[in-house]
Design a protein around this motif. Structure first.
Motif, PDB file in Angstrom:
ATOM      1  N   SER A 116      22.671  14.044   4.360  1.00 55.47           N
ATOM      2  CA  SER A 116      22.920  14.034   5.989  1.00 55.47           C
ATOM      3  C   SER A 116      21.335  12.953   6.449  1.00 55.47           C
ATOM      4  N   ARG A 117      20.675  14.354   5.964  1.00 55.96           N
ATOM      5  CA  ARG A 117      18.836  13.847   6.554  1.00 55.96           C
ATOM      6  C   ARG A 117      18.673  11.899   5.775  1.00 55.96           C
ATOM      7  N   ARG A 118      18.683  11.757   4.250  1.00 52.74           N
ATOM      8  CA  ARG A 118      19.161  10.086   4.243  1.00 52.74           C
ATOM      9  C   ARG A 118      19.793   8.889   5.231  1.00 52.74           C
ATOM     10  N   MET A 119      20.984   9.500   5.683  1.00 53.86           N
ATOM     11  CA  MET A 119      21.817   9.087   6.331  1.00 53.86           C
ATOM     12  C   MET A 119      21.029   8.392   7.582  1.00 53.86           C
ATOM     13  N   HIS A 140      22.973  -0.898  -0.094  1.00 49.95           N
ATOM     14  CA  HIS A 140      23.702   0.001   1.298  1.00 49.95           C
ATOM     15  C   HIS A 140      22.887  -0.973   2.361  1.00 49.95           C
ATOM     16  N   LEU A 141      21.679  -1.803   2.162  1.00 45.70           N
ATOM     17  CA  LEU A 141      20.867  -2.609   3.547  1.00 45.70           C
ATOM     18  C   LEU A 141      22.015  -4.174   3.119  1.00 45.70           C
ATOM     19  N   LEU A 142      22.572  -4.489   2.464  1.00 36.26           N
ATOM     20  CA  LEU A 142      23.130  -5.704   2.494  1.00 36.26           C
ATOM     21  C   LEU A 142      24.496  -5.615   2.068  1.00 36.26           C
ATOM     22  N   ALA A 143      24.931  -4.938   2.369  1.00 34.07           N
ATOM     23  CA  ALA A 143      26.520  -4.599   2.397  1.00 34.07           C
ATOM     24  C   ALA A 143      26.980  -4.780   3.707  1.00 34.07           C
ATOM     25  N   ASP A 144      28.021  -5.162   4.083  1.00 36.57           N
ATOM     26  CA  ASP A 144      28.818  -4.852   5.678  1.00 36.57           C
ATOM     27  C   ASP A 144      29.017  -3.620   5.611  1.00 36.57           C
ATOM     28  N   HIS A 145      29.817  -3.000   4.934  1.00 34.89           N
ATOM     29  CA  HIS A 145      30.075  -0.985   5.370  1.00 34.89           C
ATOM     30  C   HIS A 145      29.775  -1.148   4.564  1.00 34.89           C
ATOM     31  N   THR A 155      15.909   2.705  10.311  1.00 40.66           N
ATOM     32  CA  THR A 155      15.541   1.076  10.136  1.00 40.66           C
ATOM     33  C   THR A 155      16.392   0.375  10.681  1.00 40.66           C
ATOM     34  N   GLY A 156      17.071   0.802  11.806  1.00 41.39           N
ATOM     35  CA  GLY A 156      17.586   0.260  12.692  1.00 41.39           C
ATOM     36  C   GLY A 156      18.751  -1.081  11.844  1.00 41.39           C
ATOM     37  N   MET A 157      19.523  -0.423  10.424  1.00 40.05           N
ATOM     38  CA  MET A 157      20.744  -1.412   9.688  1.00 40.05           C
ATOM     39  C   MET A 157      21.209  -1.829  10.833  1.00 40.05           C
ATOM     40  N   HIS A 158      22.289  -2.011  10.438  1.00 44.57           N
ATOM     41  CA  HIS A 158      22.762  -3.826  11.217  1.00 44.57           C
ATOM     42  C   HIS A 158      24.084  -2.887  10.984  1.00 44.57           C
ATOM     43  N   HIS A 159      24.725  -1.857  10.534  1.00 35.63           N
ATOM     44  CA  HIS A 159      26.158  -2.038   9.881  1.00 35.63           C
ATOM     45  C   HIS A 159      26.187  -0.468  10.402  1.00 35.63           C
ATOM     46  N   GLU A 189      17.146   8.429   8.234  1.00 35.11           N
ATOM     47  CA  GLU A 189      16.549   7.663   7.618  1.00 35.11           C
ATOM     48  C   GLU A 189      17.037   6.076   7.353  1.00 35.11           C
ATOM     49  N   PHE A 190      17.760   5.855   7.144  1.00 29.63           N
ATOM     50  CA  PHE A 190      18.516   4.468   6.641  1.00 29.63           C
ATOM     51  C   PHE A 190      19.030   4.197   8.424  1.00 29.63           C
ATOM     52  N   THR A 191      19.586   5.280   9.562  1.00 29.98           N
ATOM     53  CA  THR A 191      19.058   4.968  10.752  1.00 29.98           C
ATOM     54  C   THR A 191      18.188   4.304  11.882  1.00 29.98           C
TER      55      THR A 191
END
Length: 415
Positions: free
Chosen positions: A157-160, A142-147, A166-170, A162-164
């Motif tokens: 929604s909670r896990r989403m 997920h962190l490596l993909a473009d989208h 982290t400052g994920m780029h996409h 958490e990913f947000t």
């Protein structure tokens, strides 16, 4: 395009997505049960490449196909995302089990590994992530993909969030059921007479094969189903024609059996043919995979869950425990209430295999399995129509969201 080689769920999602991308040349590449599903539904692709040695000679073909591609679509296949990143091809990761993946490593640690990923070769990139578990590698993808596109489910929604954090780029986009919407429309609109033969009961056990389960090994669940179906027909005379569907019933394993006026067909049907049967068969028992649950309820049918084949099925039923579907679901805990189930994908699945093996060999346990599931079937069969409709509606509300195929098509157009 590729899908995680684990049951039919990921491959069925890929087929659904592929059918919405007819403006592209859609090339499937994969192995094992996902390739079997792709071949059975080959009209969803322009080419199907089965990679019998994805880390050997097949790797050369895969690299060539990637180099020639404009986009890569991966359904939970972490290695395909990794290969796309190394090949510097834009990649979309589609995930129908986003809240399922367990991780011991903090997300920040996984993100650091992704940031420092070597892109000189696929083996080097894979070695860099070697200490991550299979679940953690999906999260890394997920962190490596473009989208990435994630299917709605409790706790997603909670896990989403958490990913947000982290400052994920996409952008990570939430969708509703990842299913073949056109196939569902055709199935719902079809004339009953167009579907032959007519069945009283559909039993869908899915792809079955995964990292542990197989048709010839660790197959105690299949042996249990084979022992139980003749008794099901004895216990429920109303089922005179039964269709049993799934990956194990391909080729020489498909069969038709008639006895005492009863008829049982075992088939591995193309997906759209299966959807037509779901739409026309009054009662449905299914392995509790999320794709099959979504397809059945979107066709207005309330299914009854069979006992769990693997840990992901346990996860699904637990998270739907507040629904009518979840309350009615068959559980091995009904048969062996004290049997421990490790909260881990591999060892949890191993424990379920052990339970199925014990039940199929022990007459007393088998009798308990038969009687407890008969209680579930009785509750299911005698639900009033309005309660069935309410059970379908609550699942639709819980799992609904924007249509995934249109979201993915928009992403590819924008890149």
């Amino acid at each position: 395009m590729g899908a995680q080689n684990c049951g039919f769920g990921p491959a069925s999602v890929l087929v659904a997505v592929s059918r919405l991308l007819s403006g592209h040349e859609r090339v499937f590449m994969g192995d094992g049960v996902s390739a079997a599903f792709a071949r059975r539904n080959a009209t969803a692709f322009d080419a199907v490449h089965e990679l019998t040695e994805p880390y050997g000679n097949g790797s050369v073909l895969l690299d060539r196909l990637l180099a020639d591609s404009d986009h890569v679509v991966s359904v939970m296949d972490a290695d395909l995302v990794l290969r796309a990143v190394v090949a510097r091809r834009p990649v979309v990761l589609v995930d129908c089990l986003f809240s399922f993946w367990q991780h011991r490593a903090p997300l920040t640690r996984i993100q650091d590994l992704c940031t420092t990923l070597p892109r000189t070769s696929f083996p080097a990139a894979r070695r860099h992530l070697l200490h991550l578990s299979p679940h953690e590698r999906v999260l890394a993808a997920h962190l490596l993909a473009d989208h990435s596109v994630v299917q709605n489910f409790p706790d997603v929604s909670r896990r989403m969030a958490e990913f947000t954090d982290t400052g994920m780029h996409h952008t990570m986009l939430l969708t509703g059921p990842l299913v073949d919407l056109d196939g569902l429309k055709e199935a719902a609109a079809g004339e009953p007479a167009a579907v032959e033969p007519h069945y009283d009961l559909l039993i869908n056990i899915g792809g079955f094969k995964n990292f542990l389960l197989d048709f010839e090994a660790n197959n105690d669940y299949l042996r249990l189903i084979d022992r139980w179906i003749p008794d099901l027909l004895i216990d429920w005379p109303r089922f005179s024609r039964v269709l049993v569907c799934g990956g194990p019933y391909a080729g020489h394993r498909s069969s038709s059996h008639r006895s005492g006026g009863r008829h049982v067909d075992r088939r591995f049907l193309p997906q759209r043919e299966l959807l037509r049967q779901v739409a026309r068969t009054p009662h449905s028992l299914l392995a509790p995979g999320l794709s099959a649950v979504n397809e059945t309820t979107l066709l207005g049918r309330l299914p009854l869950a069979l006992h769990e084949q693997h840990y992901a099925h346990t996860f699904t039923v637990r998270n739907l425990a507040g629904t009518l579907f979840g309350r009615l679901a068959g559980r091995f805990a009904d048969v062996l209430p004290g049997h421990p189930l490790p909260e881990d994908d591999y060892s949890g699945t191993q424990a379920l295999v052990t339970v199925a093996g014990r039940i199929v060999e022990d007459d007393d346990l088998y009798a308990r399995f038969r009687s407890t599931y008969n209680e579930r079937i009785e509750q299911y069969l005698f639900l009033p129509p309005e309660q069935r409709c309410a059970g379908v509606a609550e699942l639709r509300r819980l799992l609904g969201g924007p249509p995934a195929p249109s979201v993915i098509a928009a992403l590819l157009t924008a890149q």
